[in-house]
Scaffold this motif. Sequence first.
Motif, PDB file in Angstrom:
ATOM      1  N   LEU A  24       0.826  -1.210   0.000  1.00  0.00           N
ATOM      2  CA  LEU A  24       0.000   0.000   0.000  1.00  0.00           C
ATOM      3  C   LEU A  24       0.859   1.257   0.000  1.00  0.00           C
ATOM      4  O   LEU A  24       0.570   2.203  -0.734  1.00  0.00           O
ATOM      5  N   TYR A  25       1.893   1.281   0.828  1.00  0.00           N
ATOM      6  CA  TYR A  25       2.758   2.450   0.866  1.00  0.00           C
ATOM      7  C   TYR A  25       3.369   2.726  -0.502  1.00  0.00           C
ATOM      8  O   TYR A  25       3.419   3.858  -0.948  1.00  0.00           O
ATOM      9  N   ARG A  26       3.853   1.685  -1.175  1.00  0.00           N
ATOM     10  CA  ARG A  26       4.458   1.882  -2.494  1.00  0.00           C
ATOM     11  C   ARG A  26       3.450   2.481  -3.472  1.00  0.00           C
ATOM     12  O   ARG A  26       3.754   3.419  -4.205  1.00  0.00           O
ATOM     13  N   SER A  27       2.230   1.945  -3.469  1.00  0.00           N
ATOM     14  CA  SER A  27       1.238   2.463  -4.418  1.00  0.00           C
ATOM     15  C   SER A  27       0.777   3.861  -4.034  1.00  0.00           C
ATOM     16  O   SER A  27       0.559   4.706  -4.891  1.00  0.00           O
ATOM     17  N   LEU A  28       0.627   4.127  -2.750  1.00  0.00           N
ATOM     18  CA  LEU A  28       0.165   5.442  -2.308  1.00  0.00           C
ATOM     19  C   LEU A  28       1.240   6.508  -2.446  1.00  0.00           C
ATOM     20  O   LEU A  28       0.968   7.624  -2.876  1.00  0.00           O
ATOM     21  N   LEU A  29       2.481   6.168  -2.095  1.00  0.00           N
ATOM     22  CA  LEU A  29       3.549   7.162  -2.121  1.00  0.00           C
ATOM     23  C   LEU A  29       3.848   7.670  -3.525  1.00  0.00           C
ATOM     24  O   LEU A  29       4.311   8.791  -3.692  1.00  0.00           O
ATOM     25  N   SER A  30       3.547   6.863  -4.514  1.00  0.00           N
ATOM     26  CA  SER A  30       3.829   7.303  -5.874  1.00  0.00           C
ATOM     27  C   SER A  30       2.849   8.374  -6.356  1.00  0.00           C
ATOM     28  O   SER A  30       3.117   9.065  -7.325  1.00  0.00           O
ATOM     29  N   SER A  31       1.723   8.529  -5.660  1.00  0.00           N
ATOM     30  CA  SER A  31       0.711   9.474  -6.132  1.00  0.00           C
ATOM     31  C   SER A  31       0.328  10.545  -5.117  1.00  0.00           C
ATOM     32  O   SER A  31      -0.446  11.438  -5.442  1.00  0.00           O
ATOM     33  N   PRO A  33       0.957  13.814  -2.855  1.00  0.00           N
ATOM     34  CA  PRO A  33       1.859  14.950  -2.641  1.00  0.00           C
ATOM     35  C   PRO A  33       2.410  14.903  -1.208  1.00  0.00           C
ATOM     36  O   PRO A  33       1.684  14.538  -0.269  1.00  0.00           O
ATOM     37  N   PRO A  34       3.678  15.241  -1.017  1.00  0.00           N
ATOM     38  CA  PRO A  34       4.291  15.140   0.315  1.00  0.00           C
ATOM     39  C   PRO A  34       3.526  15.868   1.423  1.00  0.00           C
ATOM     40  O   PRO A  34       3.466  15.392   2.551  1.00  0.00           O
ATOM     41  N   LEU A  36       0.448  16.062   1.863  1.00  0.00           N
ATOM     42  CA  LEU A  36      -0.780  15.348   2.223  1.00  0.00           C
ATOM     43  C   LEU A  36      -0.512  13.953   2.770  1.00  0.00           C
ATOM     44  O   LEU A  36      -1.433  13.288   3.244  1.00  0.00           O
ATOM     45  N   ALA A  37       0.728  13.513   2.704  1.00  0.00           N
ATOM     46  CA  ALA A  37       1.054  12.136   3.087  1.00  0.00           C
ATOM     47  C   ALA A  37       0.599  11.802   4.504  1.00  0.00           C
ATOM     48  O   ALA A  37       0.060  10.720   4.743  1.00  0.00           O
ATOM     49  N   HIS A  38       0.806  12.714   5.446  1.00  0.00           N
ATOM     50  CA  HIS A  38       0.424  12.421   6.830  1.00  0.00           C
ATOM     51  C   HIS A  38      -1.082  12.196   6.976  1.00  0.00           C
ATOM     52  O   HIS A  38      -1.518  11.430   7.822  1.00  0.00           O
ATOM     53  N   LEU A  39      -1.873  12.826   6.139  1.00  0.00           N
ATOM     54  CA  LEU A  39      -3.326  12.634   6.200  1.00  0.00           C
ATOM     55  C   LEU A  39      -3.751  11.306   5.579  1.00  0.00           C
ATOM     56  O   LEU A  39      -4.628  10.617   6.090  1.00  0.00           O
ATOM     57  N   VAL A  40      -3.121  10.957   4.490  1.00  0.00           N
ATOM     58  CA  VAL A  40      -3.532   9.781   3.728  1.00  0.00           C
ATOM     59  C   VAL A  40      -2.930   8.496   4.301  1.00  0.00           C
ATOM     60  O   VAL A  40      -3.567   7.444   4.289  1.00  0.00           O
ATOM     61  N   LEU A  41      -1.721   8.572   4.819  1.00  0.00           N
ATOM     62  CA  LEU A  41      -1.042   7.367   5.303  1.00  0.00           C
ATOM     63  C   LEU A  41      -1.365   7.026   6.756  1.00  0.00           C
ATOM     64  O   LEU A  41      -1.061   5.929   7.210  1.00  0.00           O
ATOM     65  N   TYR A  42      -2.000   7.918   7.482  1.00  0.00           N
ATOM     66  CA  TYR A  42      -2.294   7.674   8.898  1.00  0.00           C
ATOM     67  C   TYR A  42      -3.027   6.357   9.154  1.00  0.00           C
ATOM     68  O   TYR A  42      -2.679   5.636  10.086  1.00  0.00           O
ATOM     69  N   PRO A  43      -4.026   5.994   8.348  1.00  0.00           N
ATOM     70  CA  PRO A  43      -4.724   4.733   8.640  1.00  0.00           C
ATOM     71  C   PRO A  43      -3.828   3.497   8.601  1.00  0.00           C
ATOM     72  O   PRO A  43      -4.201   2.441   9.104  1.00  0.00           O
ATOM     73  N   TYR A  44      -2.631   3.616   8.043  1.00  0.00           N
ATOM     74  CA  TYR A  44      -1.720   2.480   7.941  1.00  0.00           C
ATOM     75  C   TYR A  44      -0.551   2.590   8.918  1.00  0.00           C
ATOM     76  O   TYR A  44       0.386   1.794   8.867  1.00  0.00           O
ATOM     77  N   ALA A  45      -0.583   3.559   9.829  1.00  0.00           N
ATOM     78  CA  ALA A  45       0.557   3.849  10.703  1.00  0.00           C
ATOM     79  C   ALA A  45       0.859   2.741  11.697  1.00  0.00           C
ATOM     80  O   ALA A  45       2.018   2.515  12.037  1.00  0.00           O
ATOM     81  N   HIS A 112      -9.742  11.885  -5.478  1.00  0.00           N
ATOM     82  CA  HIS A 112     -10.158  12.023  -4.091  1.00  0.00           C
ATOM     83  C   HIS A 112      -9.190  12.862  -3.264  1.00  0.00           C
ATOM     84  O   HIS A 112      -9.582  13.463  -2.274  1.00  0.00           O
ATOM     85  N   LEU A 113      -7.926  12.903  -3.645  1.00  0.00           N
ATOM     86  CA  LEU A 113      -6.975  13.735  -2.909  1.00  0.00           C
ATOM     87  C   LEU A 113      -7.228  15.215  -3.148  1.00  0.00           C
ATOM     88  O   LEU A 113      -6.815  16.054  -2.355  1.00  0.00           O
ATOM     89  N   SER A 114      -7.913  15.549  -4.216  1.00  0.00           N
ATOM     90  CA  SER A 114      -8.206  16.952  -4.519  1.00  0.00           C
ATOM     91  C   SER A 114      -9.020  17.609  -3.411  1.00  0.00           C
ATOM     92  O   SER A 114      -8.971  18.823  -3.248  1.00  0.00           O
ATOM     93  N   ARG A 115      -9.756  16.825  -2.644  1.00  0.00           N
ATOM     94  CA  ARG A 115     -10.595  17.418  -1.592  1.00  0.00           C
ATOM     95  C   ARG A 115      -9.750  18.097  -0.513  1.00  0.00           C
ATOM     96  O   ARG A 115     -10.213  18.979   0.182  1.00  0.00           O
ATOM     97  N   PHE A 116      -8.490  17.679  -0.363  1.00  0.00           N
ATOM     98  CA  PHE A 116      -7.626  18.312   0.620  1.00  0.00           C
ATOM     99  C   PHE A 116      -7.140  19.680   0.160  1.00  0.00           C
ATOM    100  O   PHE A 116      -6.700  20.487   0.963  1.00  0.00           O
ATOM    101  N   ARG A 117      -7.168  19.900  -1.146  1.00  0.00           N
ATOM    102  CA  ARG A 117      -6.736  21.168  -1.723  1.00  0.00           C
ATOM    103  C   ARG A 117      -7.720  21.593  -2.804  1.00  0.00           C
ATOM    104  O   ARG A 117      -7.347  21.758  -3.960  1.00  0.00           O
TER     105      ARG A 117
END
Length: 139
Positions: A24-31, A33-34, A36-45, A112-117
Amino acid sequence: RNRQALMAMAARGPAGRANVPAVLYRSLLSSIPPDLAHLVLYPYATPALMLRYCRLNGAIMGADVRPHLPLVRPPVLVVTSHDDQTAHPDGSRYVAAALAGGRLVVNEHGDHLSRFRAQPRVLDLADRFIAGAPAQVRS
């Protein structure tokens, strides 16, 4: 669908969760923006957060809401884009058409990431939609 399969694997037990975060990290990190990473990756922390997220989000992704769409009466704004990779635009078109009060807006780009910005035009669209909704729907 790939992410849904990974979440189902992780929700089944510890053995499934062992390899899922790296994939998941590999697929998510490629798309992502840095900034927003803390918001999107938190559920996998942590394993506990990931299990909870996979069970909840997996159930949402696996639910067939089609029979319930005609029962939704308030106006609904469905926003998608031609290149949304998270929720396929055809699914958004289907949902908007099946809703009695559905209104579809298809933007050129966005996901879906557009909602953050949200761009000013998207915020304006939401403001105008909410302002035009009946008072009982907004309360």
